[in-house]
Design an enzyme around this catalytic site. Structure first.
Site, PDB file in Angstrom:
ATOM      1  N   HIS A 177      -8.349   7.666  -1.483  1.00 34.12           N
ATOM      2  CA  HIS A 177      -7.399   7.332  -0.599  1.00 34.12           C
ATOM      3  C   HIS A 177      -5.897   6.945  -1.505  1.00 34.12           C
ATOM      4  O   HIS A 177      -5.026   7.975  -1.621  1.00 34.12           O
ATOM      5  CB  HIS A 177      -7.910   6.193   0.090  1.00 34.12           C
ATOM      6  CG  HIS A 177      -6.897   5.607   0.983  1.00 34.12           C
ATOM      7  ND1 HIS A 177      -7.383   5.011   2.081  1.00 34.12           N
ATOM      8  CD2 HIS A 177      -5.720   5.428   1.375  1.00 34.12           C
ATOM      9  CE1 HIS A 177      -6.558   4.703   3.149  1.00 34.12           C
ATOM     10  NE2 HIS A 177      -5.283   5.033   2.637  1.00 34.12           N
ATOM     11  N   HIS A 219       0.872  -1.289   0.099  1.00 35.53           N
ATOM     12  CA  HIS A 219      -0.108  -0.132   0.078  1.00 35.53           C
ATOM     13  C   HIS A 219       0.844   1.211  -0.077  1.00 35.53           C
ATOM     14  O   HIS A 219       1.655   1.358   0.817  1.00 35.53           O
ATOM     15  CB  HIS A 219      -0.800  -0.180   1.158  1.00 35.53           C
ATOM     16  CG  HIS A 219      -1.512   1.359   1.482  1.00 35.53           C
ATOM     17  ND1 HIS A 219      -2.305   1.859   0.415  1.00 35.53           N
ATOM     18  CD2 HIS A 219      -1.881   1.991   2.334  1.00 35.53           C
ATOM     19  CE1 HIS A 219      -2.989   3.082   0.932  1.00 35.53           C
ATOM     20  NE2 HIS A 219      -2.786   3.183   2.223  1.00 35.53           N
ATOM     21  N   TYR A 279       7.916 -13.884 -23.132  1.00 35.60           N
ATOM     22  CA  TYR A 279       9.095 -12.523 -22.690  1.00 35.60           C
ATOM     23  C   TYR A 279       9.677 -13.418 -21.567  1.00 35.60           C
ATOM     24  O   TYR A 279       9.179 -13.943 -20.781  1.00 35.60           O
ATOM     25  CB  TYR A 279       7.893 -11.559 -22.289  1.00 35.60           C
ATOM     26  CG  TYR A 279       8.733 -10.463 -21.652  1.00 35.60           C
ATOM     27  CD1 TYR A 279       9.043  -9.224 -22.634  1.00 35.60           C
ATOM     28  CD2 TYR A 279       9.111 -10.390 -20.362  1.00 35.60           C
ATOM     29  CE1 TYR A 279       9.620  -8.435 -21.925  1.00 35.60           C
ATOM     30  CE2 TYR A 279       9.898  -9.401 -19.805  1.00 35.60           C
ATOM     31  CZ  TYR A 279      10.136  -8.333 -20.686  1.00 35.60           C
ATOM     32  OH  TYR A 279      11.009  -6.995 -20.144  1.00 35.60           O
ATOM     33  N   ASP A 323       1.333  -4.330 -20.267  1.00 43.50           N
ATOM     34  CA  ASP A 323       2.572  -5.290 -19.913  1.00 43.50           C
ATOM     35  C   ASP A 323       2.147  -5.869 -18.307  1.00 43.50           C
ATOM     36  O   ASP A 323       2.625  -6.822 -18.089  1.00 43.50           O
ATOM     37  CB  ASP A 323       3.623  -4.630 -20.189  1.00 43.50           C
ATOM     38  CG  ASP A 323       4.374  -4.856 -21.526  1.00 43.50           C
ATOM     39  OD1 ASP A 323       3.810  -5.561 -22.375  1.00 43.50           O
ATOM     40  OD2 ASP A 323       5.024  -3.876 -21.642  1.00 43.50           O
ATOM     41  N   HIS A 363       0.957   5.846  -0.963  1.00 44.91           N
ATOM     42  CA  HIS A 363       0.324   7.100  -1.479  1.00 44.91           C
ATOM     43  C   HIS A 363       1.189   7.518  -2.430  1.00 44.91           C
ATOM     44  O   HIS A 363       1.274   8.868  -2.607  1.00 44.91           O
ATOM     45  CB  HIS A 363       0.065   7.999  -0.144  1.00 44.91           C
ATOM     46  CG  HIS A 363      -0.890   7.425   1.025  1.00 44.91           C
ATOM     47  ND1 HIS A 363      -1.633   8.479   1.794  1.00 44.91           N
ATOM     48  CD2 HIS A 363      -1.316   6.322   1.084  1.00 44.91           C
ATOM     49  CE1 HIS A 363      -2.294   7.672   2.586  1.00 44.91           C
ATOM     50  NE2 HIS A 363      -2.143   6.525   2.031  1.00 44.91           N
TER      51      HIS A 363
END
Lengths: 238, 238, 238, 238
Positions: free
Chosen positions: D169, D95, D227, D120, D97
């Site tokens: 958020h 997580h 790839y 991608d 910001h």
């Protein structure tokens, strides 16, 4: 230049690309060609720049057969090869997903030539290809991407315009060798950023006039160029 | 200051310009003048900042004749010389293609004076020249670029406005010496970025009022300036 | 905390401000107060951060008389002092011309509270003062700037909103001490940048709702705050 | 992998997040799970990245009870746990910001899929949750944030879309392990920035077509992916 020197140069060009901040993770790839032996040295696929060594550089022939190297070549190899086949004077190709050039490619718009920084490097708008056809995506995608670029240059001279935006994808650039291809991609990113800010200041801004474009491009690249120190000033021919 | 000290100072100013991040590749150039000897020290053309040494700095007279140095002077030398001839109190000139100032130059717009950061350095809008004429481009381009700047200052005082945007090109700045010219170009880039963001927040924003401009500019540069430590506070005269 | 410890802390806070990239050249200043002795330690005026030492920090009383130090205090000292007089619980003040916060100040707009990053630090929109009157500019500019801030907080609680934009100028922030004041200015710059990008994506975006603002601000700063490790969780009181 | 190896990996993933520049101060958190023991290792709350050590990583069970560690776990722990419970194949959660992803979250808009860089990594638009209800904010905010994410994925496959924007958020991302979760958050920030610039160039830009999305996502992640180097090419299954 020996093949091992070519691999060393291509290695250095890839590292230069990484250090310039134009690529993150394993994105991007640079190649160089030995025209005498018709062999291309290229970054291996999906290898982190931090771990890359000169020995990792893969050698392939112009049909894409691996000639030397333990790793798989870049997944974009067929695009590079198509450019080497079609643009017979180029010695290096670079591909990035650099932030600002990619933003223009995603917007499917050529980068307008708004100032002399642009004109110092690129002789007019940096073109953007049309969006690739579904049939080409399904057929041989990377090869068809190369053909799309070549098609975009049908009426353009690749000596005077060393970069292109592939629509919805990102930029490819080229030059005399792998190092110059990287330098072009660095300049491209700079002018892509400049152009974005300029259109935010004035959305109706237009390309600079032909006389100013000629002056700047040709003082660096034309016959009689007088920028720089070297006798071997660029003549517009790679 | 001896000529060798001048070359050292001009070298340092060029390095400062490079380290500030305002120039990439071989772009940009800084010069300084010895008014007593009427000699100008300037960066050589097309030399990478990483390889630049004090010995590489070229000395030319005010007519552009090379007096000392192995390399060719900057291709923009004639622009610098015109500024030294017309602005008789300046001691240094800097030229960059810095990202945000160049964006305003490409948009052919003066940088509005939107806040006190701007007013601390520049006494009002940073002007933008008109686009250079075709005949001037063909004649003696770099000299004519200098004349264009001088023409833009016909009714402006170069002591109070130490920078200009050349339309479709980029900024030139000046100061007491080469170092100050670079400091001005750094401040210019900062306020060019600020101004872009401000007009994105509010496109109808206007210049700050005269009283606030006066207060900030003159507390640093006017008679009776009280910013800083030195007795030799700027008086608005270079 | 002794006065020499205060000077050391204010020195460190100024260096932290510089290293955070929020100030260039000699811009910006941080101060801290010893409430017991009613003495304020503040950065000297116009001194480069690279050359700053703890001994350079100037001590002044709340009327602005210099008590210790060889250098002149920051030209913004009177603004700081007005804040210390009016906001009786604050221990430190920071002033910057940071890029994004300044852009909002120049646009004369409060920074809207568009997300929880903002709400983690600021209890609602970061207010922007009105433009200072001409008479205030002429009278005692820096003092009047302080009064303008205080006036903006007539109906706001400075414990819950630790920053302000001075219109056409830039941000001031405060906190328990000089270090916290700097941390607030760093957070302010981050949310100023976030907010700019958000309004570019959607110009009609509105403040987050009160319930979400309360949740985020109060879980860090309110009574019963549960963010972090310390028993001394912020209670909203400085 | 032992629990101490898990803590070490989660520590490294948190440091990687910090060094990538995606978080400032104490923002952001990364966790990893030991599926065998049903234990989650997560960053402690409010601890500076500079001071973080592997021993600081907290172990909690899937109900949020602390099993090992002196510090409080991240205040977002319940969100992580909800993701581990609902997305049974993921091994790590991150997580942040981060600036650009947060700007889209604040604008309450999914990040459109405008190019192959995006394709991608993410199989289509990166979704944005609806704004959380007042009752959920008051009840058990962090748990409800997790439920909101899970609800957003009711008709989406979390194997193919490893990130989400929580409205007002910021982003959450996940992967096979803590390190991959961080890599996804780095890629997310890059494409969030690209997308912002693209819509500034052309506000009417649309998602790339399905055929191109399929080609790029599946050549890296689908069955038959080609790839990279490894035999264990991703199959779209975590």
């Amino acid at each position: 230049m020996s093949l091992s020197e070519l691999k060393e140069e291509v290695y250095k060009a890839n590292i230069r690309l990484y250090q310039s901040g134009l690529v993150i993770s394993t994105f991007g790839n640079v190649s160089g060609i030995d025209r005498g032996n018709s062999l291309v040295a290229i970054k291996p696929s999906g290898v982190s720049y931090k771990k890359l060594t000169p020995e990792d550089i893969v050698l392939v022939d112009l049909e894409g057969n691996k000639v030397e190297g333990k790793l798989n070549p870049s997944s974009d190899t067929k695009t590079h090869l198509e450019l080497y086949r079609a643009f017979s004077n180029i010695g290096g190709v670079a591909h990035t997903h650099s932030t600002y050039a990619t933003a223009w490619a995603q917007a499917k718009k050529a980068i307008p030539c708004l100032g002399t920084t642009h004109a110092d490097y690129f002789y007019g708008e940096v073109p953007c290809t049309r969006v690739i056809n579904d049939s080409c995506i399904l057929k041989d995608y990377e090869l068809e991407t190369g053909k799309l670029i070549v098609d975009t240059f049908k009426s353009k001279d690749y000596h005077y315009m060393k970069a292109v935006l592939v629509a919805c994808h990102g930029p490819f650039s080229w030059g005399e060798n792998a190092i110059e291809a990287v330098e072009v991609s660095i300049a491209l990113e700079e002018i892509a950023e400049n152009a974005l800010y300029s259109i935010l200041i004035d959305p109706n801004i237009d390309n600079i006039k032909k006389s100013l474009l000629d002056k700047h491009y040709l003082r660096k690249h034309g016959r009689g160029a007088y920028y720089g120190q070297k006798k071997d000033n660029k003549t517009g021919q790679l």
